[in-house]
Design an enzyme around this catalytic site. Sequence first.
Site, PDB file in Angstrom:
ATOM      1  N   LYS A  28       2.998   0.819   6.626  1.00 33.44           N
ATOM      2  CA  LYS A  28       2.713   1.497   7.896  1.00 33.44           C
ATOM      3  C   LYS A  28       3.987   2.139   8.445  1.00 33.44           C
ATOM      4  CE  LYS A  28       0.860   0.206  12.480  1.00 33.44           C
ATOM      5  NZ  LYS A  28       0.315  -0.950  13.249  1.00 33.44           N
TER       6      LYS A  28
ATOM      7  N   SER B 154      -3.664   0.088  15.624  1.00 31.75           N
ATOM      8  CA  SER B 154      -2.797   1.187  15.252  1.00 31.75           C
ATOM      9  C   SER B 154      -2.552   1.283  13.743  1.00 31.75           C
ATOM     10  CB  SER B 154      -1.447   1.033  15.965  1.00 31.75           C
ATOM     11  OG  SER B 154      -0.778  -0.154  15.551  1.00 31.75           O
TER      12      SER B 154
ATOM     13  N   SER C 229      -4.014  -4.634  16.239  1.00 30.50           N
ATOM     14  CA  SER C 229      -3.838  -3.453  15.397  1.00 30.50           C
ATOM     15  C   SER C 229      -4.113  -3.642  13.915  1.00 30.50           C
ATOM     16  CB  SER C 229      -2.425  -2.891  15.575  1.00 30.50           C
ATOM     17  OG  SER C 229      -2.297  -2.336  16.859  1.00 30.50           O
TER      18      SER C 229
END
Length: 480
Positions: free
Chosen positions: A84, A159, A183
């Site tokens: 990520k 996220s 997230s």
Amino acid sequence: MTNLHELSALDLAAAVRRGEASPHEVVRHTLDRARRLGPQVGAFVHLAEERAYAQAVEAEEQLAAVGGAGDGLPPFLGVPVPVKDLTMVAGLPFEAGSAALTGFVAPVDDGVVTLLRAAGTLMVGKTTTPELGLPPYTEPDVAPPARTPWDLSRTAGGSSGGAAAAVAAGIVPAAHGSDGGGSLRIPAAACGLVGLKPSRGRVSHGPHGVAGSGLATDGVLTRTVADAAAFLDVLAQPWPGDHYVVPGPRTSFLDAARSEPRGLRIGVLLDPVVVADAPVHAGARAAVERAVGLLEGLGHHVAEAPVPFSPEQWDAFMPLWSVGVLQAPVPPEREELLVPLTRWMREIGRSYTGLDHADAVSGLQRLARQTALAWSAFDVVLSPTLAQPPVAVGAMRDDADPARDFQAQKAFTPWTSPWNIIGAPAISLPLHREEVDGVELPFGVMLGARLGREEVLLGLAAQLEAADPWPHFAPGYPLA
């Protein structure tokens, strides 16, 4: 053999060890799908093709050195796992979904990247994240929005939205993500995946990170519980100077996922926590009802769980959320490049005093004790993961009114962030599917346990997976 992209991470690693697929073949297949399918689902902000092929060569050298025996090889040798873009990978862009950080290149690997590399994974790219990982949707200004493969008009969540999209689209079998308020679990629910948020202190922030208030942790998104457990074994390694530490598993987390827990006390929580009047979709309730039927059939004891604290008590933690945003190293001259939500959060952060922040940190500990007492009768608490199915891309983001945007985020995710506040582990499972507006969509259920009890959580999750297996891919999505 099954197509490479249909294999779980553990099965792909086994295929590589057996010589049924070479790391070079895996990289070629993965990058081809990343180039073709990645833009459709907004999975990647950067691909790392040269690095991935170089790591594949190293993996093939390791395989040759053991003569095909497989003994002593890293557990995920040759398995592609992207990272990520809130996490540093040395030599690659680190922009955190923000135009304000465009052009920054990471000087070092974060601790989880070091551990994933030591486990033999191939770093094929950086996945899309919203700016600074703030909202539960992934719609950065610097990259296409992340979309769930179940319905490309809808969000993949956030996220870790790009990470979830990459796994759900069959590009990679697992992807790194992080979770500061849901997230990992939010995109898992939106994309029909398994998302485990470990306990505070289970996964270290490593030699270059700080724990701060302890809200956020790293993890992975996978299609199976066994993969989630095996990656936790990889990531749950202490580093010198760790601020939070919890005891390790009796043997391994993968062993725990193969256990058969009996007679657990399960609390069921259907009332929203963060926003008391948040509307809850019938599919979210049906997902919990489905889980309850399975749990009772497995011999567990189910009862209603109380709401552990009020929305007003949750609001008292705004100093932690907003000051954390204010800590992001944004050059003053680039502040105007931030999206309205981020600028709004940073302004709120500037409004608090040091005493406000210190009181919020103390309140974190008090609320963890209050919640532990409220749920002391249960081993595990069950709730929906999200109050609604994945929403349309753009439906939640509101640049004209960031406060309304933030309120909509809270109503969408009224159960996820409490687990970050109390620091206990929680996992989202894609247990239910339901037609919404003519499209079948996934609905996740969330199971949370006491601090440090990932073994119980993984054993129970694997039981549910075996009792009612979920599809690993969206119906009708092109997997070729």
